[in-house]
Write an enzyme that holds these catalytic residues in place. Structure first.
Site, PDB file in Angstrom:
ATOM      1  N   GLY A  43       0.832  -1.208   0.000  1.00  0.00           N
ATOM      2  CA  GLY A  43       0.000   0.000   0.000  1.00  0.00           C
ATOM      3  C   GLY A  43       0.861   1.249   0.000  1.00  0.00           C
TER       4      GLY A  43
ATOM      5  NE  ARG B  74      -2.248  -4.441  -1.826  1.00  0.00           N
ATOM      6  CZ  ARG B  74      -1.824  -3.880  -0.701  1.00  0.00           C
ATOM      7  NH1 ARG B  74      -0.847  -4.393  -0.015  1.00  0.00           N
ATOM      8  NH2 ARG B  74      -2.389  -2.782  -0.239  1.00  0.00           N
TER       9      ARG B  74
ATOM     10  CB  THR C 295       1.977   1.252   6.153  1.00  0.00           C
ATOM     11  OG1 THR C 295       0.635   1.145   6.623  1.00  0.00           O
ATOM     12  CG2 THR C 295       2.888   0.843   7.283  1.00  0.00           C
TER      13      THR C 295
ATOM     14  CG  ASP D 155      -0.151  -1.763   9.953  1.00  0.00           C
ATOM     15  OD1 ASP D 155       0.848  -1.208   9.457  1.00  0.00           O
ATOM     16  OD2 ASP D 155      -0.871  -2.534   9.306  1.00  0.00           O
TER      17      ASP D 155
HETATM   18  P1  ADP Z   1       2.568  -4.249   2.650  1.00  0.00           P
HETATM   19  O1  ADP Z   1       4.027  -4.263   2.342  1.00  0.00           O
HETATM   20  O2  ADP Z   1       1.977  -2.880   2.634  1.00  0.00           O
HETATM   21  O3  ADP Z   1       2.261  -5.054   3.890  1.00  0.00           O
HETATM   22  P2  ADP Z   1       1.622  -6.487   1.008  1.00  0.00           P
HETATM   23  O4  ADP Z   1       1.311  -7.367   2.151  1.00  0.00           O
HETATM   24  O5  ADP Z   1       0.681  -6.473  -0.142  1.00  0.00           O
HETATM   25  O6  ADP Z   1       1.800  -4.961   1.434  1.00  0.00           O
HETATM   26  O7  ADP Z   1       3.068  -6.910   0.476  1.00  0.00           O
HETATM   27  C1  ADP Z   1       3.677  -6.209  -0.585  1.00  0.00           C
HETATM   28  C2  ADP Z   1       4.391  -7.163  -1.512  1.00  0.00           C
HETATM   29  O8  ADP Z   1       5.435  -7.850  -0.800  1.00  0.00           O
HETATM   30  C3  ADP Z   1       3.531  -8.300  -2.059  1.00  0.00           C
HETATM   31  O9  ADP Z   1       2.807  -7.925  -3.181  1.00  0.00           O
HETATM   32  C4  ADP Z   1       4.585  -9.322  -2.438  1.00  0.00           C
HETATM   33  O10 ADP Z   1       5.195  -9.001  -3.652  1.00  0.00           O
HETATM   34  C5  ADP Z   1       5.587  -9.156  -1.313  1.00  0.00           C
HETATM   35  N1  ADP Z   1       5.305 -10.151  -0.241  1.00  0.00           N
HETATM   36  C6  ADP Z   1       4.287 -10.160   0.643  1.00  0.00           C
HETATM   37  N2  ADP Z   1       4.325 -11.234   1.445  1.00  0.00           N
HETATM   38  C7  ADP Z   1       5.398 -11.941   1.070  1.00  0.00           C
HETATM   39  C8  ADP Z   1       6.006 -13.171   1.494  1.00  0.00           C
HETATM   40  N3  ADP Z   1       5.469 -13.900   2.481  1.00  0.00           N
HETATM   41  N4  ADP Z   1       7.129 -13.579   0.865  1.00  0.00           N
HETATM   42  C9  ADP Z   1       7.655 -12.855  -0.142  1.00  0.00           C
HETATM   43  N5  ADP Z   1       7.146 -11.693  -0.589  1.00  0.00           N
HETATM   44  C10 ADP Z   1       6.045 -11.240  -0.014  1.00  0.00           C
END
Ligand code: ADP
Length: 360
Positions: free
Chosen positions: A15, A76, A129, A133
């Site tokens: 995000g 994402r 973010t 959080d």
């Molecule tokens: P945020 O970083 O805001 O928490 P997301 O959870 O959507 O947002 O994660 C952002 C990006 O990080 C995902 O689209 C993916 O490319 C990568 N990502 C998320 N979780 C994992 C994971 N468990 N292992 C590897 N890459 C991840």
């Protein structure tokens, strides 16, 4: 002896948040200042899986410190979570002679950073973010701007509520944490604040507002964090609450949802300054040979935390620890994590109680 860095990559993922551009600028300039080249990676990890990179000079990050969104765009990227996608990303790093990466984002982004670090690409995370959080840091880039945007919107609602002796129920973005709703609620004199972290009794809130009405109060703002409807499994909870509130009190009640509007806009001074400090710090850590860390802030000081520690601390705070999560930590570390979580919750509770002290 720390590895010599000739070129690093920077990306924004997950995000978006106001101030990400300021962090991108800081990373770029701090690295170039140390004689290290910078590759901007577009659309988060997707720009590594499907190569989309550009060599950045200081001029490529001109005039973005004041802009919301992210000049690198975000995405994402689910492919990156799979081994095949991950290997493509590693290959892109090798092909482009990228010695290390700085990833700006949230929890998911840091999981990706760990995956890269474990596969030989040192990576440092920067928290970006609006929800604030990320438990390991008291501050995440974007939070201040988001709260100030919420304040501006709620102040406007409050003006018209005062004219018409109305209530406005405002649902505020923040799925995993109620900080935006809490601080915006305090700053706008909300009559009630509903967040997941603190137990809430609908009837008590209604009675409290009726008491304030008897005390000649005319405007009523109820701030509900987005995480509340999410936890109740009822997306429309806040809207329904507004209806119930009107029926039970006889006070005309409107509903508004402040969602993505909070994610945009020019970053505030605080977000620009903290993003700049964190960007510079992340580069310093990377060039020092550190990896798999997330930068943060505690008591106004920059800190860094191992990502595995940060992710488990986060689960501990949110009550989502899984079996075996703490197996690799010492008794001392676990005690330290528990104390930190207790303090963070106590800080939140203190603010929450102050809000209610004012609500009459
Ligand atoms: P945020 O970083 O805001 O928490 P997301 O959870 O959507 O947002 O994660 C952002 C990006 O990080 C995902 O689209 C993916 O490319 C990568 N990502 C998320 N979780 C994992 C994971 N468990 N292992 C590897 N890459 C991840």
């Amino acid at each position: 002896m720390a590895k010599e860095f000739r070129r690093i990559g920077v990306l924004t993922s997950g995000g978006d948040a106001p101030g990400m551009n300021a962090a991108l600028r800081a990373v770029t300039r701090a690295a170039i200042d140390k004689g290290v080249e910078v590759m901007g990676i577009y659309e988060g990890y997707k720009g590594l899986v499907h190569p989309q990179l550009k060599r950045f000079t200081s001029r490529d990050v001109s005039n973005i410190i004041s802009r919301g969104g992210t000049a690198l765009y975000s995405n994402r990227c689910l492919e990156f979570k799979e081994e095949e996608g991950m290997q493509k990303a590693i290959q892109t790093c090798r092909d482009n002679e990228i010695d290390g990466i700085i990833a700006i984002g949230g929890d998911g982004t840091f999981r990706g950073a760990t995956d890269l670090s474990l596969r030989g690409i040192p990576t440092i995370g920067i928290p970006g973010t609006i929800d604030n959080d990320i438990t390991s840091t008291e501050y995440s880039i974007g939070f201040d701007t988001a709260v100030n945007t919420a304040i501006e919107m709620i102040d406007r609602l409050r003006d018209t509520c005062e004219s018409h002796a109305r209530c406005n129920v405002v649902e505020i973005m923040g799925r995993n944490a109620g900080w935006v709703a809490l601080e915006a609620g305090i700053a706008t004199g909300a009559s009630a604040i509903v967040i997941n972290e603190i137990q809430f009794d609908e009837d008590k809130v209604i009675n409290q507002i009726l008491e304030a009405k008897k005390n000649n109060k005319r405007n009523f703002i109820v701030c509900i964090a987005e995480g509340v409807p999410a936890a109740l499994g009822d997306k429309l909870y806040s809207e329904k609450f507004a209806k119930r509130f009107e029926e039970k009190t006889g006070i005309e009640t409107k509903f508004v949802r402040l969602a993505h509007v909070l994610r945009g806009g020019d970053p505030t001074m605080r977000d620009r300054c903290i993003a700049t400090q964190m960007g510079s710090e992340a580069v310093r850590l990377l060039l020092e040979g550190k990896s798999d860390l997330v930068v943060g802030m505690r008591n106004g000081e920059l800190i860094s935390t191992e990502i595995s520690y940060a992710l488990k601390l986060d689960r501990m705070y949110k009550g989502t620890l899984k079996e075996g999560d703490l197996d690799n930590f010492t008794e001392e570390q676990i005690a330290e994590m528990k104390a930190y979580c207790a303090k963070r919750h106590a800080d939140l509770e203190k603010l929450y109680n102050i809000a209610y002290e004012m609500a009459h």
